[in-house]
Design an enzyme around this catalytic site. Sequence first.
Site, mmCIF file in Angstrom:
data_model
loop_
_atom_site.group_PDB
_atom_site.id
_atom_site.type_symbol
_atom_site.label_atom_id
_atom_site.label_comp_id
_atom_site.label_asym_id
_atom_site.label_seq_id
_atom_site.Cartn_x
_atom_site.Cartn_y
_atom_site.Cartn_z
ATOM 1 C CB SER A 56 -52.184 33.558 -30.241
ATOM 2 O OG SER A 56 -52.158 34.666 -31.103
ATOM 3 C CD GLU A 61 -44.768 36.991 -37.650
ATOM 4 O OE1 GLU A 61 -43.825 36.215 -37.871
ATOM 5 O OE2 GLU A 61 -45.626 36.780 -36.798
ATOM 6 C CE LYS A 78 -47.325 37.330 -33.091
ATOM 7 N NZ LYS A 78 -46.262 36.403 -32.702
ATOM 8 N NE ARG A 111 -50.254 28.763 -29.740
ATOM 9 C CZ ARG A 111 -50.245 29.865 -30.475
ATOM 10 N NH1 ARG A 111 -50.949 29.918 -31.580
ATOM 11 N NH2 ARG A 111 -49.540 30.922 -30.120
#
Length: 558
Positions: free
Chosen positions: A111, A370, A384, A9
């Site tokens: 994300s 989480e 997720k 990332r």
Amino acid sequence: MEFGTAGLRAAMGAGISHMNDLTIIQTTQGFCRYLEKNFSDLKKRGVVIGFDARAHPSSGGSSKRFARLAANTFISQGVPVYLFSDIIPTPFVPYTVTHLKLCAGIMVTASHNPKQDNGYKVYWENGAQIISPHDKGISQAIEENQEPWPQAWDDKLIDSSQLLHDPYAMVNKEYFKDIQKQCFYRNINKETSLKFVHTSVHGVGHKFVQLAFKAFDLSPPFAVPEQKDPDPDFPTVKYPNPEEGKGVLTLSFALAEKDGARIILANDPDADRLAVAEKQESGEWKVFSGNELGALLGWWIFTCWKNNNRDARAVKDVYMLSSTVSSKILRAIALKEGFHFEETLTGFKWMGNRAKQLMDQGKAVLFAFEEAIGYMCCPAVLDKDGVSAAVITAEMASFLATRNLSLSQQLKAVYDEYGFHITKASYFICHDPKVIQQLFDNLRNFDGKNTYPKSCGRFKVSGIRDLTTGYDSSQPDQKAILPTSKSSQMITFTFANGGVATMRTSGTEPKIKYYSELCAPPGNSDVEQLKKELDELVNALEKHFFQPEKNKLQRKTE
């Protein structure tokens, strides 16, 4: 850039520290060689590649371009590639790995990071994100395959290849079929007068949440018009992260007021996270924390399971998971209801891999969550998933409405039954790794060498677990049970008053995060006193352990 368990990332742009055509080619060449070494049938099974809507016009980089270059790398080596033809939510990649029994998956996304960033996220054949030692193996293979292979840049070659497949239509059908196994109140869904607002925060979620509502026979949610279409500039928000709370939801609140909707569902840009807000009777909006929504979904999913499983013995094979920095509310529910609860290290890579191990042993993993608003509500995706979480939350709210209960009222009922769990989490921003290292070194040598703090202000420390060094004062041999990692900082303090606080570094952002919780046994209903006690504990933690002035740390701003 360094390849880790979270993949890559970084900002898009030129140079080896950025996400660009060259670094994507190098990464994929290394990954391809590593997969060849691990799977003799790679050329039969293949890999899946998905992408979000991020783009960086000044450098020419975009998620789609990077995905095509990655596909080209694999195809040039005779490996079949299932490349999605359009943007998708991140959970579609692990879903496809499992559904088509592929060797691996790649999702090109950053994300909810700032708009200039992109990322490269990797899934193993079990449908979960990679964990060690794969990160090290891939990293080494990247080092060994730096020079681009012939025609590495020519992504047009894939369009005529027999090895290129598009799973888009198939997954859009099968995924929505699979999540319907979690739909238990279709009749209520059809009749409900409850209205929902949905925002995809300029990301990929809009179309897929609409389809999920349709799959559950719910009327479509009102979409925030300024945010429903993908836009890599994220023009209406400072940070495209629903975790940041009310700032990201301003337009959602306005639309909900206009259309008379009581509940807001917000996905992050790659639709693997979900934030939920509900209008209270006072007219105020309550944004649920990740822990609060985890409590509600855990209660709901177990209740639905119990109603559909009359055999009392079956509960012994039921599991729920959460990460070690998340609320322990599932542990309290599990103790009372008789199912198993396990905690893992932080991040869905750990929960996904553990869930798969348990499922392979014939166990039912109903739910994992989480606190960073990530929920795994459906065993078809071992990561997720903000799409299934959104529609399951909508069904839960519709069901509760038939009992004249709001989500907030049900949350209180959960706490009344299983004990109040009050949590508070935040972070400091720090761009200097030396300062971060020093801060944690100070905690490990607080009153002289190799001594941890005995107190934090007026709060006495009763236990310490350091998952960087592997020390745990509560274990007979003083060795931590959860895996340790020297490359990231993480210390958990238990206090004599029943409080727990964890300090850790983030794997993807320049942040030092903290998480705190006070748990009370059922029947202790003085919530205000608990909140006051936790606030004081957090203030002491910031003052004595973080020392923001001395360390020049920047506070989280609303």
